[in-house]
Write a protein that holds these residues in place. Structure first.
Motif, PDB file in Angstrom:
ATOM      1  N   GLU A 125      52.526 -18.230  15.106  1.00 46.92           N
ATOM      2  CA  GLU A 125      53.147 -19.548  15.009  1.00 46.92           C
ATOM      3  C   GLU A 125      54.647 -19.475  14.737  1.00 46.92           C
ATOM      4  OE1 GLU A 125      50.956 -21.548  11.985  1.00 46.92           O
ATOM      5  OE2 GLU A 125      49.156 -21.741  13.212  1.00 46.92           O
ATOM      6  N   LEU A 126      55.173 -18.296  14.391  1.00 50.31           N
ATOM      7  CA  LEU A 126      56.597 -18.172  14.087  1.00 50.31           C
ATOM      8  C   LEU A 126      57.433 -18.353  15.349  1.00 50.31           C
ATOM      9  CD1 LEU A 126      56.606 -15.134  11.644  1.00 50.31           C
ATOM     10  CD2 LEU A 126      56.907 -17.537  11.077  1.00 50.31           C
ATOM     11  N   THR A 127      58.570 -19.005  15.175  1.00 48.25           N
ATOM     12  CA  THR A 127      59.483 -19.183  16.299  1.00 48.25           C
ATOM     13  C   THR A 127      60.367 -17.950  16.427  1.00 48.25           C
ATOM     14  OG1 THR A 127      61.197 -20.174  14.914  1.00 48.25           O
ATOM     15  CG2 THR A 127      59.552 -21.683  15.874  1.00 48.25           C
ATOM     16  N   GLU A 128      61.111 -17.876  17.509  1.00 52.06           N
ATOM     17  CA  GLU A 128      62.043 -16.764  17.720  1.00 52.06           C
ATOM     18  C   GLU A 128      63.093 -16.729  16.614  1.00 52.06           C
ATOM     19  OE1 GLU A 128      62.029 -14.288  19.979  1.00 52.06           O
ATOM     20  OE2 GLU A 128      60.088 -15.033  20.655  1.00 52.06           O
ATOM     21  N   GLU A 129      63.524 -17.912  16.173  1.00 50.70           N
ATOM     22  CA  GLU A 129      64.521 -17.977  15.106  1.00 50.70           C
ATOM     23  C   GLU A 129      63.950 -17.425  13.795  1.00 50.70           C
ATOM     24  OE1 GLU A 129      63.736 -20.893  16.867  1.00 50.70           O
ATOM     25  OE2 GLU A 129      65.371 -20.595  18.294  1.00 50.70           O
ATOM     26  N   ASP A 130      62.693 -17.766  13.499  1.00 57.81           N
ATOM     27  CA  ASP A 130      62.050 -17.255  12.287  1.00 57.81           C
ATOM     28  C   ASP A 130      61.938 -15.736  12.335  1.00 57.81           C
ATOM     29  OD1 ASP A 130      61.691 -19.829  11.316  1.00 57.81           O
ATOM     30  OD2 ASP A 130      59.654 -20.006  12.142  1.00 57.81           O
ATOM     31  N   LEU A 131      61.540 -15.211  13.482  1.00 56.02           N
ATOM     32  CA  LEU A 131      61.419 -13.769  13.632  1.00 56.02           C
ATOM     33  C   LEU A 131      62.775 -13.078  13.492  1.00 56.02           C
ATOM     34  CD1 LEU A 131      58.865 -13.613  16.570  1.00 56.02           C
ATOM     35  CD2 LEU A 131      58.456 -13.017  14.186  1.00 56.02           C
ATOM     36  N   ALA A 132      63.810 -13.676  14.076  1.00 55.73           N
ATOM     37  CA  ALA A 132      65.152 -13.094  13.965  1.00 55.73           C
ATOM     38  C   ALA A 132      65.616 -13.094  12.510  1.00 55.73           C
ATOM     39  CB  ALA A 132      66.130 -13.876  14.845  1.00 55.73           C
ATOM     40  N   GLU A 133      65.324 -14.173  11.779  1.00 59.89           N
ATOM     41  CA  GLU A 133      65.703 -14.251  10.362  1.00 59.89           C
ATOM     42  C   GLU A 133      64.957 -13.205   9.544  1.00 59.89           C
ATOM     43  OE1 GLU A 133      65.444 -17.425   6.664  1.00 59.89           O
ATOM     44  OE2 GLU A 133      65.342 -18.177   8.731  1.00 59.89           O
ATOM     45  N   MET A 134      63.674 -13.023   9.831  1.00 59.81           N
ATOM     46  CA  MET A 134      62.901 -12.001   9.124  1.00 59.81           C
ATOM     47  C   MET A 134      63.455 -10.612   9.409  1.00 59.81           C
ATOM     48  SD  MET A 134      58.980 -13.348   9.596  1.00 59.81           S
ATOM     49  CE  MET A 134      58.257 -11.890   8.894  1.00 59.81           C
ATOM     50  N   LEU A 135      63.830 -10.368  10.643  1.00 59.76           N
ATOM     51  CA  LEU A 135      64.384  -9.067  11.015  1.00 59.76           C
ATOM     52  C   LEU A 135      65.718  -8.819  10.322  1.00 59.76           C
ATOM     53  CD1 LEU A 135      64.013  -6.546  12.703  1.00 59.76           C
ATOM     54  CD2 LEU A 135      65.091  -7.721  14.622  1.00 59.76           C
ATOM     55  N   ARG A 136      66.550  -9.850  10.223  1.00 62.97           N
ATOM     56  CA  ARG A 136      67.824  -9.703   9.504  1.00 62.97           C
ATOM     57  C   ARG A 136      67.571  -9.383   8.037  1.00 62.97           C
ATOM     58  NH1 ARG A 136      69.306 -13.999  12.732  1.00 62.97           N
ATOM     59  NH2 ARG A 136      68.823 -15.515  11.107  1.00 62.97           N
ATOM     60  N   GLY A 137      66.627 -10.091   7.425  1.00 61.73           N
ATOM     61  CA  GLY A 137      66.311  -9.839   6.019  1.00 61.73           C
ATOM     62  C   GLY A 137      65.771  -8.437   5.811  1.00 61.73           C
TER      63      GLY A 137
END
Length: 94
Positions: A46-58
């Protein structure tokens, strides 16, 4: 049926029942773990691309911080003691 044959049959049935009960609990635990895994996977789907990118940055920031903290530890020479006297004789974590 002789008493010996009856006793052997009874023993086999009892063993089969005990095995069934033991495995039934294991299968119940396995089903619970499968449902939990399915729920976790559904959340990730259910995660969006933006959520995944934010998780990857973190995650990248966290890894960088751990590596930076590891590089702050002074190098020990070959002849130095392997234990820290302030740690109660416990070897250092490397």
């Amino acid at each position: 049926m002789s008493a010996g044959a009856w006793s052997r049959l009874h023993y086999r049935v009892e063993e089969a029942w005990n095995r069934h009960v033991r495995y039934r609990e294991l299968y119940r635990q396995l089903d619970h773990m499968r449902a939990d895994l399915k729920a976790r996977t559904a959340r990730m789907d259910e995660l969006t691309e933006e959520d995944l990118a934010e998780m990857l940055r973190g995650l990248t920031e966290c890894i960088d911080a751990v590596q930076a903290a590891g590089s702050d530890v002074p190098d020990r020479s070959e002849g130095a003691s392997m234990t820290d006297p302030t740690a109660g004789g416990v070897p250092p974590v490397t």
